[in-house]
Motif scaffolding. Sequence first.
Motif, PDB file in Angstrom:
ATOM      1  N   HIS A 297     -26.765   1.557 -11.978  1.00 18.02           N
ATOM      2  CA  HIS A 297     -25.873   1.916 -10.879  1.00 18.02           C
ATOM      3  C   HIS A 297     -24.592   1.102 -10.957  1.00 18.02           C
ATOM      4  O   HIS A 297     -23.487   1.632 -10.850  1.00 18.02           O
ATOM      5  N   TRP A 298     -24.746  -0.205 -11.136  1.00 20.18           N
ATOM      6  CA  TRP A 298     -23.571  -1.082 -11.193  1.00 20.18           C
ATOM      7  C   TRP A 298     -22.715  -0.780 -12.405  1.00 20.18           C
ATOM      8  O   TRP A 298     -21.484  -0.761 -12.308  1.00 20.18           O
ATOM      9  N   ALA A 299     -23.366  -0.576 -13.538  1.00 16.78           N
ATOM     10  CA  ALA A 299     -22.606  -0.293 -14.764  1.00 16.78           C
ATOM     11  C   ALA A 299     -21.749   0.953 -14.568  1.00 16.78           C
ATOM     12  O   ALA A 299     -20.577   0.991 -14.957  1.00 16.78           O
ATOM     13  N   ALA A 300     -22.340   1.976 -13.930  1.00 15.97           N
ATOM     14  CA  ALA A 300     -21.591   3.216 -13.709  1.00 15.97           C
ATOM     15  C   ALA A 300     -20.433   2.971 -12.751  1.00 15.97           C
ATOM     16  O   ALA A 300     -19.325   3.472 -12.949  1.00 15.97           O
ATOM     17  N   LYS A 301     -20.710   2.194 -11.725  1.00 15.56           N
ATOM     18  CA  LYS A 301     -19.678   1.907 -10.727  1.00 15.56           C
ATOM     19  C   LYS A 301     -18.506   1.133 -11.353  1.00 15.56           C
ATOM     20  O   LYS A 301     -17.344   1.471 -11.152  1.00 15.56           O
ATOM     21  N   PHE A 302     -18.853   0.112 -12.128  1.00 17.36           N
ATOM     22  CA  PHE A 302     -17.807  -0.685 -12.773  1.00 17.36           C
ATOM     23  C   PHE A 302     -17.000   0.168 -13.744  1.00 17.36           C
ATOM     24  O   PHE A 302     -15.777   0.038 -13.836  1.00 17.36           O
ATOM     25  N   ALA A 303     -17.701   1.045 -14.472  1.00 18.99           N
ATOM     26  CA  ALA A 303     -17.002   1.897 -15.437  1.00 18.99           C
ATOM     27  C   ALA A 303     -16.014   2.798 -14.706  1.00 18.99           C
ATOM     28  O   ALA A 303     -14.892   3.023 -15.168  1.00 18.99           O
ATOM     29  N   ARG A 304     -16.433   3.311 -13.538  1.00 21.22           N
ATOM     30  CA  ARG A 304     -15.521   4.162 -12.748  1.00 21.22           C
ATOM     31  C   ARG A 304     -14.306   3.366 -12.282  1.00 21.22           C
ATOM     32  O   ARG A 304     -13.175   3.839 -12.350  1.00 21.22           O
ATOM     33  N   ASN A 305     -14.551   2.145 -11.814  1.00 19.11           N
ATOM     34  CA  ASN A 305     -13.425   1.316 -11.369  1.00 19.11           C
ATOM     35  C   ASN A 305     -12.437   1.071 -12.499  1.00 19.11           C
ATOM     36  O   ASN A 305     -11.229   1.170 -12.325  1.00 19.11           O
ATOM     37  N   GLN A 306     -12.972   0.723 -13.671  1.00 17.98           N
ATOM     38  CA  GLN A 306     -12.094   0.403 -14.793  1.00 17.98           C
ATOM     39  C   GLN A 306     -11.339   1.634 -15.263  1.00 17.98           C
ATOM     40  O   GLN A 306     -10.160   1.549 -15.622  1.00 17.98           O
ATOM     41  N   ALA A 307     -12.025   2.785 -15.245  1.00 15.64           N
ATOM     42  CA  ALA A 307     -11.355   4.022 -15.648  1.00 15.64           C
ATOM     43  C   ALA A 307     -10.241   4.350 -14.662  1.00 15.64           C
ATOM     44  O   ALA A 307      -9.141   4.760 -15.043  1.00 15.64           O
ATOM     45  N   ARG A 308     -10.524   4.136 -13.385  1.00 20.47           N
ATOM     46  CA  ARG A 308      -9.523   4.399 -12.364  1.00 20.47           C
ATOM     47  C   ARG A 308      -8.328   3.455 -12.550  1.00 20.47           C
ATOM     48  O   ARG A 308      -7.170   3.875 -12.479  1.00 20.47           O
ATOM     49  N   ASP A 309      -8.594   2.171 -12.799  1.00 18.59           N
ATOM     50  CA  ASP A 309      -7.506   1.213 -13.012  1.00 18.59           C
ATOM     51  C   ASP A 309      -6.616   1.660 -14.163  1.00 18.59           C
ATOM     52  O   ASP A 309      -5.388   1.603 -14.068  1.00 18.59           O
TER      53      ASP A 309
ATOM     54  N   ALA B 149      -0.331   6.016 -14.863  1.00 17.77           N
ATOM     55  CA  ALA B 149       0.480   6.895 -14.012  1.00 17.77           C
ATOM     56  C   ALA B 149       1.693   6.156 -13.458  1.00 17.77           C
ATOM     57  O   ALA B 149       2.784   6.714 -13.372  1.00 17.77           O
ATOM     58  N   LEU B 150       1.503   4.883 -13.099  1.00 19.33           N
ATOM     59  CA  LEU B 150       2.629   4.097 -12.585  1.00 19.33           C
ATOM     60  C   LEU B 150       3.653   3.864 -13.694  1.00 19.33           C
ATOM     61  O   LEU B 150       4.866   3.971 -13.467  1.00 19.33           O
ATOM     62  N   ALA B 151       3.165   3.562 -14.886  1.00 16.98           N
ATOM     63  CA  ALA B 151       4.074   3.363 -16.015  1.00 16.98           C
ATOM     64  C   ALA B 151       4.814   4.663 -16.316  1.00 16.98           C
ATOM     65  O   ALA B 151       6.017   4.660 -16.583  1.00 16.98           O
ATOM     66  N   ALA B 152       4.097   5.782 -16.233  1.00 18.11           N
ATOM     67  CA  ALA B 152       4.724   7.080 -16.493  1.00 18.11           C
ATOM     68  C   ALA B 152       5.787   7.396 -15.436  1.00 18.11           C
ATOM     69  O   ALA B 152       6.746   8.115 -15.703  1.00 18.11           O
ATOM     70  N   ALA B 153       5.604   6.821 -14.236  1.00 24.47           N
ATOM     71  CA  ALA B 153       6.594   7.021 -13.173  1.00 24.47           C
ATOM     72  C   ALA B 153       7.786   6.071 -13.349  1.00 24.47           C
ATOM     73  O   ALA B 153       8.674   6.015 -12.508  1.00 24.47           O
TER      74      ALA B 153
ATOM     75  N   HIS C 249       0.828  -1.211   0.000  1.00 27.54           N
ATOM     76  CA  HIS C 249       0.000   0.000   0.000  1.00 27.54           C
ATOM     77  C   HIS C 249       0.863   1.262   0.000  1.00 27.54           C
ATOM     78  O   HIS C 249       0.828   2.042   0.936  1.00 27.54           O
ATOM     79  N   VAL C 250       1.607   1.391  -1.084  1.00 26.54           N
ATOM     80  CA  VAL C 250       2.582   2.466  -1.178  1.00 26.54           C
ATOM     81  C   VAL C 250       1.892   3.775  -1.553  1.00 26.54           C
ATOM     82  O   VAL C 250       1.607   4.042  -2.714  1.00 26.54           O
ATOM     83  N   ARG C 251       1.645   4.582  -0.544  1.00 29.50           N
ATOM     84  CA  ARG C 251       0.889   5.819  -0.753  1.00 29.50           C
ATOM     85  C   ARG C 251       1.651   6.859  -1.552  1.00 29.50           C
ATOM     86  O   ARG C 251       1.054   7.780  -2.105  1.00 29.50           O
ATOM     87  N   ALA C 252       2.967   6.714  -1.580  1.00 29.17           N
ATOM     88  CA  ALA C 252       3.762   7.682  -2.320  1.00 29.17           C
ATOM     89  C   ALA C 252       3.625   7.489  -3.839  1.00 29.17           C
ATOM     90  O   ALA C 252       4.048   8.336  -4.602  1.00 29.17           O
ATOM     91  N   LEU C 253       3.016   6.387  -4.255  1.00 27.05           N
ATOM     92  CA  LEU C 253       2.861   6.118  -5.684  1.00 27.05           C
ATOM     93  C   LEU C 253       1.400   6.296  -6.101  1.00 27.05           C
ATOM     94  O   LEU C 253       0.502   6.120  -5.285  1.00 27.05           O
ATOM     95  N   PRO C 254       1.184   6.624  -7.391  1.00 27.65           N
ATOM     96  CA  PRO C 254      -0.194   6.821  -7.873  1.00 27.65           C
ATOM     97  C   PRO C 254      -1.069   5.600  -7.602  1.00 27.65           C
ATOM     98  O   PRO C 254      -0.655   4.474  -7.873  1.00 27.65           O
ATOM     99  N   GLY C 255      -2.250   5.829  -7.055  1.00 28.43           N
ATOM    100  CA  GLY C 255      -3.197   4.742  -6.844  1.00 28.43           C
ATOM    101  C   GLY C 255      -2.877   3.838  -5.669  1.00 28.43           C
ATOM    102  O   GLY C 255      -3.556   2.852  -5.454  1.00 28.43           O
ATOM    103  N   THR C 256      -1.836   4.167  -4.895  1.00 26.00           N
ATOM    104  CA  THR C 256      -1.444   3.345  -3.738  1.00 26.00           C
ATOM    105  C   THR C 256      -1.384   1.859  -4.113  1.00 26.00           C
ATOM    106  O   THR C 256      -2.225   1.065  -3.671  1.00 26.00           O
ATOM    107  N   PRO C 257      -0.417   1.472  -4.943  1.00 22.11           N
ATOM    108  CA  PRO C 257      -0.357   0.061  -5.373  1.00 22.11           C
ATOM    109  C   PRO C 257      -0.239  -0.905  -4.196  1.00 22.11           C
ATOM    110  O   PRO C 257       0.336  -0.565  -3.165  1.00 22.11           O
ATOM    111  N   ASP C 258      -0.824  -2.090  -4.357  1.00 18.90           N
ATOM    112  CA  ASP C 258      -0.850  -3.089  -3.291  1.00 18.90           C
ATOM    113  C   ASP C 258       0.568  -3.495  -2.876  1.00 18.90           C
ATOM    114  O   ASP C 258       0.850  -3.637  -1.692  1.00 18.90           O
ATOM    115  N   PHE C 259       1.431  -3.679  -3.877  1.00 21.97           N
ATOM    116  CA  PHE C 259       2.822  -4.059  -3.606  1.00 21.97           C
ATOM    117  C   PHE C 259       3.704  -3.254  -4.546  1.00 21.97           C
ATOM    118  O   PHE C 259       3.353  -3.078  -5.713  1.00 21.97           O
ATOM    119  N   ALA C 260       4.824  -2.800  -4.047  1.00 23.20           N
ATOM    120  CA  ALA C 260       5.754  -2.110  -4.933  1.00 23.20           C
ATOM    121  C   ALA C 260       7.156  -2.165  -4.366  1.00 23.20           C
ATOM    122  O   ALA C 260       7.356  -2.287  -3.151  1.00 23.20           O
TER     123      ALA C 260
END
Length: 143
Positions: free
Chosen positions: A83-95, A101-105, A40-51
């Motif tokens: 509701h679910w479709a919107a939620k899933f779309a947000r998750n996928q967009a966030r991913d 952002a991680l690749a750009a870093a 949960h590396v908060r210093a990186l975009p999206g707080t990756p689970d492991f880094a």
Amino acid sequence: MIPLDARTSRTMSRVRSTGTTPETRVGQALRAIGLRYRKHVRALPGTPDFANRTQGWAVLVHGCFWHRHGCKRTTTPVHNAEHWAAKFARNQARDARVEAALAAAGLKVITIWECETRDAAALQARLAGELARTPPRSDMGGR
Ligand SMILES: [Zn+2]
């Protein structure tokens, strides 16, 4: 760094912490192949689970349902479909934003799906194949 909406981050971390096992398995697999990491590396975009920033990689562990893997666990609720479709779309967009952002870093990004964590040997082989051969060797002290 990419600004992520705080509510989404909170929701996602709650979701992650309820179903800890896939993440636990990935941590065990990384240790088994001798890779060190921070969680949960908060210093990186999206707080990756492991880094491991020194070795230049991040591992994201995704639940098949929330992140829409497309495997048989990727069920879709019948009620409140919009509701679910919107939620899933947000998750996928966030991913997608987080991965970009991680690749750009400058990090190599590996996404591990929940359903891929059940076979420990296969998981270790995959992580070893993707990560163990990436450490910089010849260009140490390059610039
Ligand atoms: Zn899956």
